[in-house]
Enzyme design. Structure first.
Site, PDB file in Angstrom:
ATOM      1  N   LYS A 191      43.735  27.005  47.196  1.00 60.75           N
ATOM      2  CA  LYS A 191      43.087  27.747  48.271  1.00 60.75           C
ATOM      3  C   LYS A 191      42.919  29.186  47.783  1.00 60.75           C
ATOM      4  CE  LYS A 191      42.922  30.409  52.081  1.00 60.75           C
ATOM      5  NZ  LYS A 191      42.961  31.886  52.004  1.00 60.75           N
ATOM      6  N   GLY A 244      51.189  36.655  46.903  1.00 59.68           N
ATOM      7  CA  GLY A 244      50.706  37.414  48.052  1.00 59.68           C
ATOM      8  C   GLY A 244      51.780  38.320  48.604  1.00 59.68           C
ATOM      9  N   SER A 245      51.685  38.623  49.877  1.00 58.35           N
ATOM     10  CA  SER A 245      52.584  39.586  50.513  1.00 58.35           C
ATOM     11  C   SER A 245      53.944  38.974  50.820  1.00 58.35           C
ATOM     12  CB  SER A 245      51.960  40.095  51.812  1.00 58.35           C
ATOM     13  OG  SER A 245      51.935  39.066  52.791  1.00 58.35           O
ATOM     14  N   GLY A 249      54.757  35.322  52.279  1.00 59.70           N
ATOM     15  CA  GLY A 249      55.681  34.549  51.459  1.00 59.70           C
ATOM     16  C   GLY A 249      56.827  33.977  52.273  1.00 59.70           C
ATOM     17  N   GLU A 266      55.422  34.812  44.056  1.00 61.20           N
ATOM     18  CA  GLU A 266      55.200  36.103  43.396  1.00 61.20           C
ATOM     19  C   GLU A 266      54.664  37.030  44.473  1.00 61.20           C
ATOM     20  OE1 GLU A 266      53.717  39.193  42.228  1.00 61.20           O
ATOM     21  OE2 GLU A 266      52.113  38.109  41.195  1.00 61.20           O
ATOM     22  N   CYS A 300      50.016  43.707  41.959  1.00 63.18           N
ATOM     23  CA  CYS A 300      51.411  43.570  42.398  1.00 63.18           C
ATOM     24  C   CYS A 300      52.354  44.331  41.475  1.00 63.18           C
ATOM     25  CB  CYS A 300      51.803  42.091  42.437  1.00 63.18           C
ATOM     26  SG  CYS A 300      50.866  41.107  43.611  1.00 63.18           S
ATOM     27  N   GLU A 400      54.832  49.013  49.563  1.00 66.09           N
ATOM     28  CA  GLU A 400      53.714  48.722  48.676  1.00 66.09           C
ATOM     29  C   GLU A 400      52.405  49.153  49.332  1.00 66.09           C
ATOM     30  OE1 GLU A 400      52.441  45.093  45.776  1.00 66.09           O
ATOM     31  OE2 GLU A 400      52.780  44.562  47.875  1.00 66.09           O
TER      32      GLU A 400
END
Length: 497
Positions: A191, A244-245, A249, A266, A300, A400
């Site tokens: 996806k 992703g975030s 996650g 990750e 990231c 972040e």
């Protein structure tokens, strides 16, 4: 096949590219489902729609997973390792043959400068080349059980794997998940981010053209709620690789727990670049600039915190500001130093961080505001920004931002730099600049991060395992360790006497 100049000319004339697919890629072909719903994809450099793609749903996900499960069980897991290697090698070659299309599509979809997109596409080709070489080297072990027994292990593919791909490095992240999964004998259902769907779709088609059986790599496009969520909770998914975030996650982990599904996460980063007084200053300046301003800081592992010794702070930062002010912004196809951020929503998020910082009295040395492409007056851009003397508890040092914003933290010495480097919820990567090799490796051991760069930020390549500690996630991608996520070890012991 059109070259880059022809593709850019087509885009300038028509506002789109004819070669972009629109349907999901399932069972070896592009298909639009009966509901025929579509979504818009934006060119961040203009802030305008340039293409449409299929908006999938739970039914599309189920069709893709069933297709992959069927193909995995009836063909792919029993294909010899050497044949898997040949298919991945052919995929690598096809990526390079389609280099211009993939790079231009990546730039239009993500906004990044074209030269960076070329690097990403070439890196994807190298990823398939690397894992092609690993297919027939997944060897097990034998156990010394004595003369009356024989014992050994074999590595088996985990099955059908789900890949949730982020918008900042679409083809790179797809490749680093697809290639090891396929090398291990797994099937893939992906996806891509709804902001950047096209290169994942094109990559799936190239895999099929290279000889991958139909159904072994399926791609379903759409939103996280309508496609990502049903994919991660599907009972026939055996493993999830998510990038992703932290917030998303956590949701993926909770969902995976219901089916006891394997997960590699990750997540975010707030990575320090430690610059000590004995560094090669020009080398460090170049490294710090690249660490935060590549892909407009939307990485990231971006080096978003400069942790610098006080004795060189003023001189170093003054030169850093001077170089930052010389960076040229522009549409990705014009090959600028700095491209746009990916969406209007993300631009507003970055702007919010700086607006709050200004209210707190932050020392913004350069940048700090949203802007536009100076050539067109369009697009979603944020000025390359440096904020000096940020306290270790300020949100600019802890959260972040995911944009072209560098926060500067002043350290008294190497020990204080280590303290500041570790004083963060994230632990993805860290950079160290020093001419003292012993000190560099001492710091590398003590900094809590999954990967350390010494005297060159983003050093290494597909050969180097990558992943985070703390809230940056767990599990490793890339390198031979990246294969482990897609294998299950079976132990066999037999009495022979």
């Amino acid at each position: 096949m059109l070259n880059a100049s022809e593709l850019i000319a087509e885009y300038e004339k028509t506002g789109t590219l004819e070669a972009l697919p629109i349907g999901h890629f399932i069972d070896g072909s592009f298909a639009r489902p009966a509901h025929n719903r579509t979504m818009e994809s934006y060119d961040p450099g203009r802030g305008e729609v340039f293409a449409r793609f299929t908006a999938g749903g739970e039914g599309d996900v189920d069709e893709a997973v069933r297709s992959s499960k069927r193909a995995f069980e009836t063909s792919w897991r029993d294909v010899s390792p050497v044949e898997r290697a040949r298919i991945l090698h052919r995929t690598s070659a096809l990526i390079l043959e389609n280099l211009d299309l993939l790079a231009v599509a990546e730039t239009l979809d993500s906004g990044k400068p074209l030269q960076e997109a070329y690097g990403d596409v070439k890196g994807a080709a190298r990823t398939f080349e690397y894992y092609a070489g690993a297919c027939d080297k997944l060897q097990g072990d034998s156990f010394p059980l004595g003369p009356d027994y024989v014992g050994y292990t074999i590595h088996e593919p985990v099955g059908v794997t789900a890949h949730i791909i982020p918008w900042n490095f679409p083809i790179s992240t797809a490749a680093r998940g697809f290639a090891p999964a396929l090398a291990a004998g797994c099937a893939v259902v992906a996806k891509p981010a709804e902001q950047t769907p096209f290169t994942a779709l094109l990559l799936a088609r190239l895999l099929y053209e290279a000889g991958l059986p139909a159904g072994i790599c399926n791609v379903v496009t759409g939103t996280g709620a309508e496609v990502g969520a049903p994919l991660t909770r599907h009972a026939d998914i055996d493993h999830i690789t998510f990038t992703g975030s932290v917030q998303t996650g956590r949701t993926v982990m909770k969902t995976a727990a219901d089916e006891v599904t394997r997960v590699v996460l990750e997540l975010g980063g707030k990575s320090p670049v430690v610059v000590l007084k004995d560094c090669d200053k020009d080398q460090a300046l170049n490294g710090v600039l690249g660490a935060i301003f590549e892909n407009a800081g939307q990485i990231c592992s971006a080096g978003s915190r400069l942790v610098i010794e006080r004795s060189i702070h003023e001189e170093f930062v003054a030169e850093l500001v001077s170089r930052t002010k010389s960076l040229q912004l522009g549409h990705g196809l014009s090959k600028p130093d700095l491209g746009p951020v990916n969406s209007a929503e993300h631009l507003a998020k970055i702007e919010g961080f700086l607006d709050r910082a200004k209210v707190r009295g932050a020392d913004v040395l350069t940048g700090g505001s949203a802007t536009h492409d100076p050539a067109s007056g369009k697009g979603w851009f944020f000025e390359p920004t440096i904020v000096d003397r940020v306290s270790d508890k300020d949100e600019l040092a802890q959260e972040e931002i995911f944009g072209p914003v560098l926060t500067v933290q002043v350290a008294e010495d190497a020990d204080d730099a280590l303290r500041l480097a570790n004083d963060c919820q994230y632990g993805l990567v860290a950079g160290i600049y020093t001419s003292d090799f012993a000190k560099a490796h001492q710091l590398a051991r003590k900094i809590d991060a999954g990967q350390i760069y010494i005297n060159e930020y983003f050093a290494g390549g597909i050969e180097v395992p990558f992943g985070g500690n703390k809230k940056s996630g767990f599990g490793r991608e890339k390198g031979l360790e990246g294969l482990a996520s897609y294998c299950k070890t079976k132990s066999i012991a037999a009495k022979i006497a």
